[in-house]
Design a protein around this motif. Structure first.
Motif, short mmCIF file in Angstrom:
data_model
loop_
_atom_site.label_atom_id
_atom_site.label_comp_id
_atom_site.label_asym_id
_atom_site.label_seq_id
_atom_site.Cartn_x
_atom_site.Cartn_y
_atom_site.Cartn_z
N PRO A 213 75.18 -46.33 -10.79
CA PRO A 213 74.16 -46.33 -9.73
C PRO A 213 74.53 -45.42 -8.56
N VAL A 214 75.82 -45.37 -8.21
CA VAL A 214 76.24 -44.52 -7.09
C VAL A 214 75.92 -43.06 -7.38
N ALA A 215 76.21 -42.62 -8.60
CA ALA A 215 75.98 -41.21 -8.95
C ALA A 215 74.50 -40.86 -8.85
N VAL A 216 73.63 -41.73 -9.36
CA VAL A 216 72.19 -41.44 -9.34
C VAL A 216 71.67 -41.39 -7.91
N PHE A 217 71.99 -42.41 -7.11
CA PHE A 217 71.48 -42.44 -5.74
C PHE A 217 72.08 -41.31 -4.91
N ALA A 218 73.39 -41.06 -5.08
CA ALA A 218 74.05 -40.03 -4.29
C ALA A 218 73.51 -38.65 -4.62
N VAL A 219 73.30 -38.36 -5.91
CA VAL A 219 72.84 -37.02 -6.26
C VAL A 219 71.39 -36.82 -5.80
N LEU A 220 70.61 -37.90 -5.74
CA LEU A 220 69.26 -37.80 -5.20
C LEU A 220 69.30 -37.45 -3.71
N MET A 221 70.18 -38.12 -2.96
CA MET A 221 70.31 -37.84 -1.53
C MET A 221 70.88 -36.44 -1.28
N VAL A 222 71.80 -36.01 -2.12
CA VAL A 222 72.34 -34.65 -1.99
C VAL A 222 71.24 -33.63 -2.28
N GLY A 223 70.37 -33.94 -3.23
CA GLY A 223 69.23 -33.06 -3.48
C GLY A 223 68.32 -32.95 -2.27
N VAL A 224 68.07 -34.08 -1.62
CA VAL A 224 67.26 -34.07 -0.39
C VAL A 224 67.92 -33.21 0.68
N SER A 225 69.22 -33.45 0.89
CA SER A 225 69.95 -32.73 1.96
C SER A 225 70.07 -31.25 1.66
N ASN A 226 70.59 -30.92 0.48
CA ASN A 226 70.84 -29.52 0.17
C ASN A 226 69.55 -28.74 -0.04
N GLY A 227 68.54 -29.40 -0.61
CA GLY A 227 67.26 -28.73 -0.78
C GLY A 227 66.61 -28.41 0.56
N SER A 228 66.72 -29.34 1.50
CA SER A 228 66.17 -29.11 2.85
C SER A 228 66.89 -27.96 3.54
N PHE A 229 68.21 -28.00 3.48
CA PHE A 229 69.00 -26.96 4.15
C PHE A 229 68.78 -25.60 3.49
N GLY A 230 68.78 -25.55 2.17
CA GLY A 230 68.61 -24.28 1.48
C GLY A 230 67.28 -23.62 1.80
N ALA A 231 66.24 -24.43 1.96
CA ALA A 231 64.91 -23.87 2.22
C ALA A 231 64.72 -23.49 3.68
N LEU A 232 65.31 -24.25 4.59
CA LEU A 232 64.94 -24.11 6.01
C LEU A 232 66.07 -23.67 6.92
N ALA A 233 67.28 -23.47 6.40
CA ALA A 233 68.36 -22.98 7.24
C ALA A 233 68.03 -21.64 7.90
N PRO A 234 67.44 -20.67 7.18
CA PRO A 234 67.09 -19.41 7.86
C PRO A 234 66.06 -19.60 8.96
N VAL A 235 65.13 -20.54 8.75
CA VAL A 235 64.11 -20.81 9.77
C VAL A 235 64.78 -21.39 11.01
N TYR A 236 65.67 -22.37 10.81
CA TYR A 236 66.37 -22.96 11.94
C TYR A 236 67.17 -21.90 12.70
N ALA A 237 67.95 -21.10 11.95
CA ALA A 237 68.80 -20.11 12.59
C ALA A 237 67.97 -19.09 13.37
N SER A 238 66.86 -18.69 12.82
CA SER A 238 66.00 -17.73 13.52
C SER A 238 65.42 -18.33 14.79
N ARG A 239 65.05 -19.60 14.74
CA ARG A 239 64.40 -20.23 15.88
C ARG A 239 65.36 -20.58 17.01
N VAL A 240 66.66 -20.66 16.70
CA VAL A 240 67.61 -20.91 17.80
C VAL A 240 68.13 -19.59 18.38
N GLY A 241 67.57 -18.48 17.93
CA GLY A 241 67.86 -17.21 18.57
C GLY A 241 68.90 -16.33 17.90
N LEU A 242 69.31 -16.63 16.66
CA LEU A 242 70.30 -15.80 15.99
C LEU A 242 69.66 -14.51 15.48
#
Length: 429
Positions: A213-242
């Motif tokens: 159960p830990v592996a299933v729930f953890a990999v789902l949460m990692v998908g949420v985290s890494n998917g969010s960051f991978g898609a929107l990290a450039p947007v965040y960085a651009s908007r904070v003035g980099l």
């Protein structure tokens, strides 16, 4: 005078490299083109005034296509063969990039990004099946390691190339499309027989949950985290003035930090309860989330330093989770378990960018790290709960930790290559 063993191993590695040279041209070309495309779209979207919500949906579209590609490519290859299927993947990927340039609309880009995800997954599976067939047992582990590093370098180079031109023009779209076309050359010129059928996996959540159960729930949460960051990290960085070059660094440094962090994480997890190591790594990621939220850094140095800590955490979790799941799995089920967890990761990567994108549109830039932070908190709490209800695996029953590429760069065929590397006698994996 006998030849030293390390010379024999090195010669075998180079021989395997040249025997499988199409793999070392084809997929790195796709990784390079994918790195360019993954960064130019959010950067250009910012220039065009797209909302964070619509740019987050680009990540969702990619993840949907990626999961579909992992599931459907084996059947396509059975129907038309490896070479034709690979040609279709590269051609569609190039067309989707060029259409993104011709039609500057997020609602067109989202399905096109889905096509890109499908094509990348399909191309990776086909190339890795080629590599599986052409590499002999003694050199399989070393070849897998070189293959992983080459693809990581190609993807990073694709992102960093954006520092060399104007993202408001057509250059980088055309460059990505051309590189997808270059990936076709080795397979089109190859006269060798096609490899055997691709690995097929299905998403059996009940079996995965019973196993860990830990592996299933953890990999789902990692998908949420890494998917969010991978898609929107450039947007965040651009908007904070980099600047553009700093945006490219902000997207690339975490991936490299995550690759480097797998060495100490693997060492610790082989000697301790992997769930405890996972909690520690997730706490490190949560610390980075809180630093972004509390400090809202605007300078380049602070942003790069914190995002390196973030990447070292979030991009080293996936192989740790796979290792924990395989400690509990039946012998010979590595491919099924790893492939199933990869699909669960994809489900998390579908939902995460959507949530984070809408949150950034309505509540500000730091909502990206509120989203990733919530995923890390839930992972930590669930892992602690499971540690109270299930004992850890005995040291003698553990499988060795295996470093692996990022989840979004892995396929079920990657798991097959890694499993065969582990099973092959005399390998270093």
């Amino acid at each position: 005078m006998p030849v030293p063993a390390y010379v024999v191993r090195l010669a075998g590695c180079y021989e395997a490299f040249f025997r499988s040279w199409p793999s070392y041209w084809a997929l790195p070309s796709c990784c390079y083109a994918g790195g360019v495309n993954a960064l130019i779209l959010p950067v250009r979207g910012e220039i065009e005034g797209f909302t964070a919500a619509s740019l987050g949906l680009l990540g969702t579209g990619w993840a949907v296509g990626y999961v579909a590609g992992c599931l459907r490519t084996p059947a396509l290859v059975v129907k038309v063969g490896h070479i034709r299927a690979f040609g279709v993947m590269c051609a569609l990927a190039a067309i989707s990039v060029l259409l993104s340039l011709l039609i500057l609309s997020p609602w067109v880009w989202i399905p096109l990004r889905g096509i890109s995800g499908f094509c990348f997954a399909g191309a990776a599976m086909i190339v890795e099946s080629w590599l599986n067939e052409r590499v002999d047992a003694p050199s399989r582990g070393r070849v897998f390691g070189i293959y992983t590093m080459v693809n990581l370098a190609a993807s990073t180079a694709g992102q960093m190339v954006l520092t060399m031109g104007d993202p408001a023009g057509y250059l980088f779209f055309v460059l990505a499309a051309m590189t997808y076309c270059l990936a076709l050359l080795p397979t089109a010129l190859s006269a060798t027989a096609s490899p055997s059928a691709l690995v097929s996996v299905s998403l059996d959540l009940r079996a995965l949950w019973r196993n860990s159960p830990v592996a299933v729930f953890a990999v789902l949460m990692v998908g949420v985290s890494n998917g969010s960051f991978g898609a929107l990290a450039p947007v965040y960085a651009s908007r904070v003035g980099l600047s553009l070059s700093d945006v490219a660094l902000f997207a690339s440094v975490p991936i490299l930090a995550g690759a480097a962090a797998q060495i100490p994480v693997g060492y610790l997890s082989d000697r301790n309860d992997r769930r405890m190591v996972l909690i520690g790594v997730a706490c490190l990621g949560l610390l980075a989330d809180l630093l972004f939220i509390a400090l809202m850094p605007g300078g380049v140095g602070a942003n790069i330093a914190i995002v390196a800590v973030f990447g070292a955490s979030v991009f080293s979790m996936y192989p740790l989770i796979v290792a924990h799941a395989n400690d509990h799995a039946a012998p010979g089920s590595f491919i099924q378990v790893s492939g199933g967890l990869l699909l669960v990761y994809g489900l998390g990567a579908i939902g995460g960018p959507t949530v984070a994108g809408f949150a950034m549109t309505n509540f500000g830039n730091t909502s990206l790290f509120w989203t990733t932070g919530c995923g890390h908190v839930l992972l930590i709490l669930f892992a602690i709960l499971r540690m109270r209800t299930r004992a850890g695996v005995a040291h003698a029953d553990k499988q060795a930790f295996r470093a692996s590429p990022m989840a979004r760069a892995s396929t079920p065929e990657t798991a097959a290559l890694d499993a065969r590397a582990e099973q092959a006698p005399g390998t270093d994996s």
